[in-house]
Design a protein around this motif. Structure first.
Motif, PDB file in Angstrom:
ATOM      1  N   GLU A  86      71.782 103.371  70.837  1.00  0.00           N
ATOM      2  CA  GLU A  86      71.797 104.151  69.596  1.00  0.00           C
ATOM      3  C   GLU A  86      70.451 104.842  69.352  1.00  0.00           C
ATOM      4  O   GLU A  86      70.386 105.935  68.797  1.00  0.00           O
ATOM      5  CB  GLU A  86      72.124 103.251  68.400  1.00  0.00           C
ATOM      6  CG  GLU A  86      73.511 102.611  68.446  1.00  0.00           C
ATOM      7  CD  GLU A  86      73.556 101.413  69.389  1.00  0.00           C
ATOM      8  OE1 GLU A  86      72.526 100.729  69.552  1.00  0.00           O
ATOM      9  OE2 GLU A  86      74.626 101.179  69.985  1.00  0.00           O
ATOM     10  N   ASP A  87      69.369 104.160  69.776  1.00  0.00           N
ATOM     11  CA  ASP A  87      68.033 104.708  69.518  1.00  0.00           C
ATOM     12  C   ASP A  87      67.484 105.518  70.687  1.00  0.00           C
ATOM     13  O   ASP A  87      66.375 106.039  70.622  1.00  0.00           O
ATOM     14  CB  ASP A  87      67.048 103.563  69.232  1.00  0.00           C
ATOM     15  CG  ASP A  87      67.475 102.739  68.029  1.00  0.00           C
ATOM     16  OD1 ASP A  87      68.080 103.334  67.116  1.00  0.00           O
ATOM     17  OD2 ASP A  87      67.225 101.517  68.016  1.00  0.00           O
ATOM     18  N   ALA A  88      68.237 105.606  71.761  1.00  0.00           N
ATOM     19  CA  ALA A  88      67.713 106.225  72.975  1.00  0.00           C
ATOM     20  C   ALA A  88      67.427 107.710  72.768  1.00  0.00           C
ATOM     21  O   ALA A  88      68.163 108.417  72.076  1.00  0.00           O
ATOM     22  CB  ALA A  88      68.695 106.042  74.123  1.00  0.00           C
ATOM     23  N   GLU A  89      66.344 108.136  73.368  1.00  0.00           N
ATOM     24  CA  GLU A  89      65.940 109.534  73.301  1.00  0.00           C
ATOM     25  C   GLU A  89      65.964 110.109  74.708  1.00  0.00           C
ATOM     26  O   GLU A  89      65.608 109.442  75.678  1.00  0.00           O
ATOM     27  CB  GLU A  89      64.512 109.617  72.738  1.00  0.00           C
ATOM     28  CG  GLU A  89      63.998 111.032  72.558  1.00  0.00           C
ATOM     29  CD  GLU A  89      62.613 111.052  71.911  1.00  0.00           C
ATOM     30  OE1 GLU A  89      62.307 112.034  71.216  1.00  0.00           O
ATOM     31  OE2 GLU A  89      61.852 110.086  72.099  1.00  0.00           O
ATOM     32  N   THR A  90      66.432 111.343  74.823  1.00  0.00           N
ATOM     33  CA  THR A  90      66.454 111.995  76.127  1.00  0.00           C
ATOM     34  C   THR A  90      65.039 112.392  76.531  1.00  0.00           C
ATOM     35  O   THR A  90      64.349 113.097  75.793  1.00  0.00           O
ATOM     36  CB  THR A  90      67.356 113.239  76.114  1.00  0.00           C
ATOM     37  OG1 THR A  90      68.695 112.844  75.814  1.00  0.00           O
ATOM     38  CG2 THR A  90      67.329 113.942  77.466  1.00  0.00           C
ATOM     39  N   VAL A  91      64.607 111.890  77.688  1.00  0.00           N
ATOM     40  CA  VAL A  91      63.317 112.277  78.236  1.00  0.00           C
ATOM     41  C   VAL A  91      63.547 112.798  79.656  1.00  0.00           C
ATOM     42  O   VAL A  91      64.618 112.606  80.232  1.00  0.00           O
ATOM     43  CB  VAL A  91      62.310 111.106  78.259  1.00  0.00           C
ATOM     44  CG1 VAL A  91      61.949 110.676  76.849  1.00  0.00           C
ATOM     45  CG2 VAL A  91      62.856 109.935  79.054  1.00  0.00           C
ATOM     46  N   TYR A  92      62.523 113.449  80.187  1.00  0.00           N
ATOM     47  CA  TYR A  92      62.669 114.091  81.490  1.00  0.00           C
ATOM     48  C   TYR A  92      61.638 113.566  82.478  1.00  0.00           C
ATOM     49  O   TYR A  92      60.517 113.243  82.100  1.00  0.00           O
ATOM     50  CB  TYR A  92      62.493 115.610  81.355  1.00  0.00           C
ATOM     51  CG  TYR A  92      63.490 116.250  80.414  1.00  0.00           C
ATOM     52  CD1 TYR A  92      64.760 116.619  80.863  1.00  0.00           C
ATOM     53  CD2 TYR A  92      63.168 116.492  79.073  1.00  0.00           C
ATOM     54  CE1 TYR A  92      65.677 117.202  80.006  1.00  0.00           C
ATOM     55  CE2 TYR A  92      64.082 117.076  78.205  1.00  0.00           C
ATOM     56  CZ  TYR A  92      65.332 117.425  78.675  1.00  0.00           C
ATOM     57  OH  TYR A  92      66.240 117.999  77.828  1.00  0.00           O
ATOM     58  N   LEU A  93      62.054 113.474  83.738  1.00  0.00           N
ATOM     59  CA  LEU A  93      61.079 113.306  84.802  1.00  0.00           C
ATOM     60  C   LEU A  93      60.383 114.652  84.973  1.00  0.00           C
ATOM     61  O   LEU A  93      61.066 115.675  85.106  1.00  0.00           O
ATOM     62  CB  LEU A  93      61.761 112.915  86.113  1.00  0.00           C
ATOM     63  CG  LEU A  93      62.434 111.536  86.153  1.00  0.00           C
ATOM     64  CD1 LEU A  93      63.114 111.343  87.500  1.00  0.00           C
ATOM     65  CD2 LEU A  93      61.423 110.442  85.918  1.00  0.00           C
ATOM     66  N   ARG A  94      59.071 114.647  84.955  1.00  0.00           N
ATOM     67  CA  ARG A  94      58.363 115.933  84.922  1.00  0.00           C
ATOM     68  C   ARG A  94      58.685 116.775  86.166  1.00  0.00           C
ATOM     69  O   ARG A  94      58.671 116.277  87.300  1.00  0.00           O
ATOM     70  CB  ARG A  94      56.856 115.722  84.818  1.00  0.00           C
ATOM     71  CG  ARG A  94      56.214 115.047  86.020  1.00  0.00           C
ATOM     72  CD  ARG A  94      54.743 114.789  85.797  1.00  0.00           C
ATOM     73  NE  ARG A  94      54.154 114.136  86.980  1.00  0.00           N
ATOM     74  CZ  ARG A  94      52.968 113.570  87.008  1.00  0.00           C
ATOM     75  NH1 ARG A  94      52.218 113.541  85.910  1.00  0.00           N
ATOM     76  NH2 ARG A  94      52.501 113.024  88.114  1.00  0.00           N
ATOM     77  N   PRO A  95      58.982 118.063  85.957  1.00  0.00           N
ATOM     78  CA  PRO A  95      59.256 118.948  87.090  1.00  0.00           C
ATOM     79  C   PRO A  95      57.989 119.564  87.668  1.00  0.00           C
ATOM     80  O   PRO A  95      58.046 120.274  88.667  1.00  0.00           O
ATOM     81  CB  PRO A  95      60.151 120.020  86.470  1.00  0.00           C
ATOM     82  CG  PRO A  95      59.679 120.097  85.053  1.00  0.00           C
ATOM     83  CD  PRO A  95      59.266 118.708  84.660  1.00  0.00           C
ATOM     84  N   GLU A  96      56.853 119.344  87.014  1.00  0.00           N
ATOM     85  CA  GLU A  96      55.559 119.821  87.486  1.00  0.00           C
ATOM     86  C   GLU A  96      54.473 118.977  86.825  1.00  0.00           C
ATOM     87  O   GLU A  96      54.717 118.305  85.823  1.00  0.00           O
ATOM     88  CB  GLU A  96      55.349 121.297  87.135  1.00  0.00           C
ATOM     89  CG  GLU A  96      55.297 121.559  85.627  1.00  0.00           C
ATOM     90  CD  GLU A  96      55.011 123.015  85.278  1.00  0.00           C
ATOM     91  OE1 GLU A  96      55.407 123.904  86.062  1.00  0.00           O
ATOM     92  OE2 GLU A  96      54.396 123.258  84.226  1.00  0.00           O
ATOM     93  N   THR A  97      53.283 118.992  87.396  1.00  0.00           N
ATOM     94  CA  THR A  97      52.183 118.191  86.836  1.00  0.00           C
ATOM     95  C   THR A  97      51.321 118.985  85.863  1.00  0.00           C
ATOM     96  O   THR A  97      50.500 118.413  85.160  1.00  0.00           O
ATOM     97  CB  THR A  97      51.289 117.644  87.961  1.00  0.00           C
ATOM     98  OG1 THR A  97      50.733 118.737  88.704  1.00  0.00           O
ATOM     99  CG2 THR A  97      52.072 116.737  88.896  1.00  0.00           C
ATOM    100  N   ALA A  98      51.504 120.297  85.807  1.00  0.00           N
ATOM    101  CA  ALA A  98      50.616 121.151  85.015  1.00  0.00           C
ATOM    102  C   ALA A  98      50.611 120.793  83.528  1.00  0.00           C
ATOM    103  O   ALA A  98      49.558 120.811  82.879  1.00  0.00           O
ATOM    104  CB  ALA A  98      51.008 122.621  85.199  1.00  0.00           C
ATOM    105  N   GLN A  99      51.790 120.472  82.966  1.00  0.00           N
ATOM    106  CA  GLN A  99      51.848 120.243  81.524  1.00  0.00           C
ATOM    107  C   GLN A  99      51.036 119.018  81.093  1.00  0.00           C
ATOM    108  O   GLN A  99      50.515 118.966  79.975  1.00  0.00           O
ATOM    109  CB  GLN A  99      53.300 120.110  81.062  1.00  0.00           C
ATOM    110  CG  GLN A  99      54.156 121.339  81.350  1.00  0.00           C
ATOM    111  CD  GLN A  99      53.569 122.630  80.811  1.00  0.00           C
ATOM    112  OE1 GLN A  99      53.026 122.661  79.698  1.00  0.00           O
ATOM    113  NE2 GLN A  99      53.666 123.699  81.583  1.00  0.00           N
ATOM    114  N   GLY A 100      50.915 118.029  81.986  1.00  0.00           N
ATOM    115  CA  GLY A 100      50.060 116.878  81.680  1.00  0.00           C
ATOM    116  C   GLY A 100      48.606 117.270  81.528  1.00  0.00           C
ATOM    117  O   GLY A 100      47.837 116.619  80.806  1.00  0.00           O
ATOM    118  N   ILE A 101      48.212 118.337  82.208  1.00  0.00           N
ATOM    119  CA  ILE A 101      46.855 118.873  82.064  1.00  0.00           C
ATOM    120  C   ILE A 101      46.722 119.623  80.752  1.00  0.00           C
ATOM    121  O   ILE A 101      45.760 119.416  79.995  1.00  0.00           O
ATOM    122  CB  ILE A 101      46.519 119.793  83.255  1.00  0.00           C
ATOM    123  CG1 ILE A 101      46.433 118.976  84.547  1.00  0.00           C
ATOM    124  CG2 ILE A 101      45.211 120.549  83.002  1.00  0.00           C
ATOM    125  CD1 ILE A 101      46.222 119.818  85.805  1.00  0.00           C
TER     126      ILE A 101
END
Length: 488
Positions: free
Chosen positions: A180-195
């Protein structure tokens, strides 16, 4: 692809598996499409490639630092970056084989065929038509090109195609303690956004001044439909990316500089300059004002190994907008606040690995009038070689193994070194050639008398007698990172 180059590529793939570089993932269960595991030597080579990139990018630049961001990120990150709405590839299915393909890649392969057949005018015209269709997001136009040029499914051999449609490449999963509390998250498709989301953290904690860069090596994930060309295109892969933040208005100067710097980095490994080329993007991403690929000529044609992009201020501006946080830099030289522009260098580690493997692999005919002979050799740059030296006692008796292990124990404090006493010395030399070991050190009966050994060089196969006390210096002079880094 000609039969000769096709055979060469098959031999590279076979060699990689036979000697412990790359294995199909979960092979005992018949594998998983477009997923591979790196074996014992592959892991060493990958680590050396990462070390070379990190040293060249971070160690040699006072104004570039490295981070290691998490794979999972807040899902709004991907909304801000445009991946949720726009991270798509134009896909087409063959109704007979039930196989799915990227429409643009099918057309690119036909262009390569035209070029190989000497039909240059047709190749250039088809390339222009492809660029026009991609620029206009004309999916019907892409299908028309496939039909007009009689492109068939490689499996079924038929032209029974569906319409072209867009396919999102991100993997999604659920995060939360309960459904019920689960949120959709993604495996990152690139590393740039973490920067990008760490721009302020790094800038403030490191007291960084524009221009400066943030580098990162990490896994990324894309639901690639096309599983071809070995490790060229995978669902789980590794990127080495650097985002370089600059003052608006200076970005194209920095873009040109990084374009030249990155090609020099590739050539320093030892590949022929004729096998590399720049390919300017005709269709620019919505965030870019300049983009180029560094392409390498694989056995199956020129393909991208690294991209250099001038991304403007799109990324930081988007994260500023979606997060509600001010992401700006105060430039004391001009007394002005602004959102920095970004130059990106992005290299696929797996593609680089394949580049190095193809560059290094050679099958040599060593036959003479007296006997037939050959060898398979990997001519890695010594700094990148997975194993730096092999220590080989001539026989298993008379104290030779003890002497050999004494040398091994001294060398392994600094280098990855192998010990081998099985089979004839000739077969052992061939084994080490096949995995790219620069040196073989043979301990014989003379070694017990005068503390000397036979040192064999991989590329020339020449042998020389050297004192054991000189081994560390000789190896260091050849495998030292400085030999690569000074070229940059």
């Amino acid at each position: 692809m000609s039969k000769q180059t096709d055979d060469f590529f098959k031999n590279v793939i076979s060699h990689a598996k036979e000697y412990g570089f790359v294995f199909p993932s979960s092979e005992i269960y018949d594998g998983l499409s477009a997923v591979y595991d790196y074996g014992q030597l592959g892991a060493e080579l990958k680590n050396n490639l990462k070390a070379y990139w990190w040293k060249a990018m971070v160690q040699l630049h006072e104004n570039i630092v490295g981070i290691d961001a998490a794979i999972f990120m807040h899902p709004t990150t991907w909304k801000a970056s445009g991946h949720v709405d726009g991270f798509n590839d134009p896909m087409i299915d063959n109704k007979d084989s039930k196989k799915r393909y990227r429409a643009d890649q099918l057309i690119e392969e036909r262009i390569a065929t035209y070029e190989a057949d000497g039909k240059i005018d047709q190749a250039e015209q088809l390339q222009a038509d492809l660029d026009a269709a991609l620029n206009a997001d004309d999916l019907a136009g892409l299908k028309s090109l496939i039909e007009t040029h009689n492109i068939v499914c490689p499996i079924s051999g038929t032209k029974n195609w569906t319409d072209v449609r867009q396919f999102n490449l991100m993997f999604s999963t659920q995060m939360g303690a309960s459904a019920e509390d689960a949120e959709t998250v993604y495996l990152r498709p690139e590393t740039a956004q973490g920067i990008f989301v760490n721009f302020l953290n790094v800038q403030k904690s490191g007291r960084m001044k524009i221009p400066f860069g943030i580098a990162q090596i990490g896994k990324a994930f894309r639901n690639e439909v096309i599983a071809r060309q070995f490790i060229m295109r995978m669902r789980e892969f590794e990127q080495m990316e650097m985002q370089f933040f600059v003052r608006p208005g200076t970005e194209l100067e920095w873009y040109q500089q990084w374009k030249e710097t990155r090609l020099k980095w590739h050539l320093a490994i030892g590949g022929s300059s004729a096998k590399y080329r720049y390919h300017d993007h005709v269709k620019l991403a919505h965030y870019a004002n300049a983009a180029v690929d560094i392409e390498y000529e694989f056995p199956f044609g020129f393909k991208e190994v690294e991209g250099i992009h001038s991304r403007t201020d799109f990324d930081l501006s988007q994260h500023q907008k979606y997060s509600g946080k001010k992401i700006q830099y105060f430039d004391p030289e001009i007394s002005q606040n602004y959102v920095p522009y970004v130059i990106e260098t992005s290299i696929g580690l797996d593609r680089l690995f394949l580049t190095v493997l193809c560059n290094a692999f050679e099958e040599q005919d060593l036959s003479t009038a007296e006997k037939q002979d050959s060898r398979s050799v990997l001519r890695f740059h010594p700094a990148l070689a997975p194993v730096k030296a092999a220590v080989l006692p001539l026989t298993k008796k008379d104290g030779l193994p003890d002497k050999a292990r004494e040398i091994l124990n001294r060398l392994k404090l600094d280098y990855n070194v192998q010990y081998d006493e099985k089979d004839s010395i000739g077969k052992r030399y061939r084994r080490q050639d096949a995995i790219g070991t620069p040196f073989c050190i043979t301990i014989d009966y003379q070694s017990l008398e005068d503390d000397t050994v036979t040192l064999r060089h991989r590329d020339s196969m020449e042998q020389e007698r050297v004192a054991t006390s000189d081994l560390e210096k000789i190896i260091r002079n050849l495998v030292d990172w400085k030999n690569l880094l000074v070229k940059l």
